[in-house]
Design a protein around this motif. Structure first.
Motif, PDB file in Angstrom:
ATOM      1  N   MET A  46       0.817  -1.220   0.000  1.00  0.00           N
ATOM      2  CA  MET A  46       0.000   0.000   0.000  1.00  0.00           C
ATOM      3  C   MET A  46       0.850   1.270   0.000  1.00  0.00           C
ATOM      4  SD  MET A  46       0.218   1.537   3.213  1.00  0.00           S
ATOM      5  CE  MET A  46       1.539   1.068   4.319  1.00  0.00           C
ATOM      6  N   ILE A  47       2.127   1.194   0.435  1.00  0.00           N
ATOM      7  CA  ILE A  47       2.951   2.394   0.563  1.00  0.00           C
ATOM      8  C   ILE A  47       3.171   3.076  -0.783  1.00  0.00           C
ATOM      9  CG2 ILE A  47       5.194   1.274   0.295  1.00  0.00           C
ATOM     10  CD1 ILE A  47       4.257   4.112   2.767  1.00  0.00           C
ATOM     11  N   TYR A  48       3.007   2.342  -1.885  1.00  0.00           N
ATOM     12  CA  TYR A  48       3.227   2.906  -3.214  1.00  0.00           C
ATOM     13  C   TYR A  48       1.998   3.625  -3.764  1.00  0.00           C
ATOM     14  CZ  TYR A  48       7.076  -0.331  -2.696  1.00  0.00           C
ATOM     15  OH  TYR A  48       8.174  -1.002  -2.203  1.00  0.00           O
ATOM     16  N   PHE A  49       0.906   3.611  -3.018  1.00  0.00           N
ATOM     17  CA  PHE A  49      -0.345   4.171  -3.520  1.00  0.00           C
ATOM     18  C   PHE A  49      -0.987   5.208  -2.602  1.00  0.00           C
ATOM     19  CE2 PHE A  49       0.182  -0.187  -5.026  1.00  0.00           C
ATOM     20  CZ  PHE A  49       0.083  -0.018  -6.394  1.00  0.00           C
ATOM     21  N   GLU A  68       0.849   6.031   9.381  1.00  0.00           N
ATOM     22  CA  GLU A  68      -0.413   6.764   9.253  1.00  0.00           C
ATOM     23  C   GLU A  68      -1.439   5.970   8.440  1.00  0.00           C
ATOM     24  OE1 GLU A  68       1.663  11.227   9.255  1.00  0.00           O
ATOM     25  OE2 GLU A  68       0.828  10.373   7.415  1.00  0.00           O
ATOM     26  N   ALA A  69      -0.988   5.426   7.320  1.00  0.00           N
ATOM     27  CA  ALA A  69      -1.908   4.710   6.442  1.00  0.00           C
ATOM     28  C   ALA A  69      -2.432   3.430   7.094  1.00  0.00           C
ATOM     29  CB  ALA A  69      -1.217   4.389   5.118  1.00  0.00           C
ATOM     30  N   LEU A  70      -1.543   2.680   7.739  1.00  0.00           N
ATOM     31  CA  LEU A  70      -1.984   1.425   8.354  1.00  0.00           C
ATOM     32  C   LEU A  70      -2.889   1.673   9.554  1.00  0.00           C
ATOM     33  CD1 LEU A  70       1.263  -0.711   8.065  1.00  0.00           C
ATOM     34  CD2 LEU A  70      -0.833  -0.900   6.704  1.00  0.00           C
ATOM     35  N   ARG A  71      -2.646   2.735  10.269  1.00  0.00           N
ATOM     36  CA  ARG A  71      -3.568   3.071  11.368  1.00  0.00           C
ATOM     37  C   ARG A  71      -4.919   3.509  10.807  1.00  0.00           C
ATOM     38  NH1 ARG A  71       1.302   4.846  13.664  1.00  0.00           N
ATOM     39  NH2 ARG A  71       1.051   6.953  12.852  1.00  0.00           N
ATOM     40  N   ARG A  72      -4.900   4.191   9.662  1.00  0.00           N
ATOM     41  CA  ARG A  72      -6.179   4.564   9.024  1.00  0.00           C
ATOM     42  C   ARG A  72      -6.984   3.322   8.661  1.00  0.00           C
ATOM     43  NH1 ARG A  72      -7.428   6.084   3.522  1.00  0.00           N
ATOM     44  NH2 ARG A  72      -5.220   6.256   2.964  1.00  0.00           N
ATOM     45  N   THR A 106     -10.091  -0.519   2.891  1.00  0.00           N
ATOM     46  CA  THR A 106      -9.935   0.899   3.192  1.00  0.00           C
ATOM     47  C   THR A 106      -9.512   1.688   1.956  1.00  0.00           C
ATOM     48  OG1 THR A 106      -9.249   0.238   5.425  1.00  0.00           O
ATOM     49  CG2 THR A 106      -8.861   2.525   4.839  1.00  0.00           C
ATOM     50  N   GLY A 107      -9.163   0.983   0.890  1.00  0.00           N
ATOM     51  CA  GLY A 107      -8.789   1.649  -0.357  1.00  0.00           C
ATOM     52  C   GLY A 107      -7.340   2.050  -0.428  1.00  0.00           C
ATOM     53  N   LEU A 108      -6.479   1.431   0.383  1.00  0.00           N
ATOM     54  CA  LEU A 108      -5.082   1.838   0.401  1.00  0.00           C
ATOM     55  C   LEU A 108      -4.312   1.419  -0.847  1.00  0.00           C
ATOM     56  CD1 LEU A 108      -3.966   1.254   4.111  1.00  0.00           C
ATOM     57  CD2 LEU A 108      -5.234   3.154   3.103  1.00  0.00           C
ATOM     58  N   LEU A 109      -4.872   0.525  -1.629  1.00  0.00           N
ATOM     59  CA  LEU A 109      -4.178   0.050  -2.831  1.00  0.00           C
ATOM     60  C   LEU A 109      -4.727   0.696  -4.098  1.00  0.00           C
ATOM     61  CD1 LEU A 109      -3.748  -3.756  -2.103  1.00  0.00           C
ATOM     62  CD2 LEU A 109      -2.000  -1.987  -2.024  1.00  0.00           C
ATOM     63  N   LYS A 110      -5.620   1.660  -3.954  1.00  0.00           N
ATOM     64  CA  LYS A 110      -6.198   2.298  -5.133  1.00  0.00           C
ATOM     65  C   LYS A 110      -5.220   3.287  -5.752  1.00  0.00           C
ATOM     66  CE  LYS A 110     -11.101   1.968  -3.894  1.00  0.00           C
ATOM     67  NZ  LYS A 110     -12.320   2.737  -3.564  1.00  0.00           N
TER      68      LYS A 110
END
Length: 273
Positions: free
Chosen positions: A17-20, A93-97, A267-271
């Motif tokens: 997910m870090i790339y998106f 931040e993203a993973l906590r979201r 959560t949409g982290l890979l969009k």
């Protein structure tokens, strides 16, 4: 081998997910980096101020000029440590979201994946991206430890995959063309994100047709067999990490990892965005 691959694949969204995510784009932008410069700098910063040649070699399938522009921009603007700090902050931040920190099996998943990552550190030879990331200190926060561990396992597997491609005479552009021929990823996305000119892409297609790996724009039977062989070898080269868990541990990790991957995806982290 199947349980090891399942364990990696189900938890891989936690790293990928870090790339998106917008958190990463914002953190890199705060340093003055464009999205592309942020990507190349953040993934290569474990090397220190990596040259464009080193990044091109280890990332394998990006056009060298794209890499050079991004790397030159990055190191003219920020230091490797600033970029690493931004990457970890964005990951947290993203993973906590996504609520990863609230999942009930976090401690057990972390224990298993960290054990695998630590085992992989005994096999750094020939794995430059993995070795560079393995030399970084472990974060203190559990969510970031999880992300770091999965990052190590991703780069461990990725370095092995590059070795397999190289041993089969499949260059970076060739690998992209063969991937596009499967229909799994839109060819326009691969062309745009890796920045290969149409002429060079067409030349690679013709080269692969002459090798009997493409039938028109699709994989030939021989091409499908080669891709299957490379995937199988990649799986086998990743086994030293997961052997530390045994089959039962891999199966347990695969089972427990499923809600973590789902949380990231839902959560949409890979969009793309």
């Amino acid at each position: 081998m199947n349980s090891a691959r399942a364990a990696w694949r189900r938890l891989e969204p936690v790293h990928g997910m870090i790339y998106f995510v917008p958190e990463a784009r914002r953190r890199y932008a705060d340093l003055g980096l464009s999205r592309r410069a942020g990507y190349f700098a953040s993934r290569s910063a474990a090397f220190g101020q990596a040259s464009a040649e080193l990044v091109t070699a280890t990332f394998y399938n990006f056009h060298p000029e794209l890499v050079r522009q991004a790397v030159d921009e990055a190191w003219d603007t920020a230091t490797p440590q600033q970029v690493l700090d931004a990457r970890y902050a964005a990951a947290g931040e993203a993973l906590r979201r996504a609520g990863i920190h609230e999942l009930p099996d976090l401690a057990e998943v972390l224990a298993l994946v960290r054990r695998a990552a630590e085992a992989a550190r005994e096999h750094t030879q020939g794995r430059p991206l993995f070795a560079a990331h393995a030399a970084l200190a472990w974060p203190e926060e559990p969510v970031l430890q999880l992300w770091h561990a999965q990052t190590l396992l991703r780069e461990f597997r990725g370095d092995g995959h590059v070795a397999c491609l190289l041993s089969e005479g499949v260059g970076g552009l060739d690998a992209l063309v063969l991937h596009a021929a499967t229909g799994e990823v839109p060819v326009d996305f691969l062309k745009a994100s890796r920045a290969w000119p149409e002429e060079e892409w067409a030349d690679a297609e013709e080269r692969l047709r002459k090798r009997g790996l493409l039938d028109g724009d699709s994989l030939s039977a021989e091409g499908a067999t080669l891709r299957g062989h490379i995937e199988d070898r990649t799986n086998r080269l990743a086994l030293p990490a997961y052997a530390a868990l045994g089959d039962a541990g891999c199966e347990r990790l695969a089972e427990l990892a499923t809600p973590f991957g789902h949380a990231v995806i839902e959560t949409g982290l890979l969009k793309l965005g």
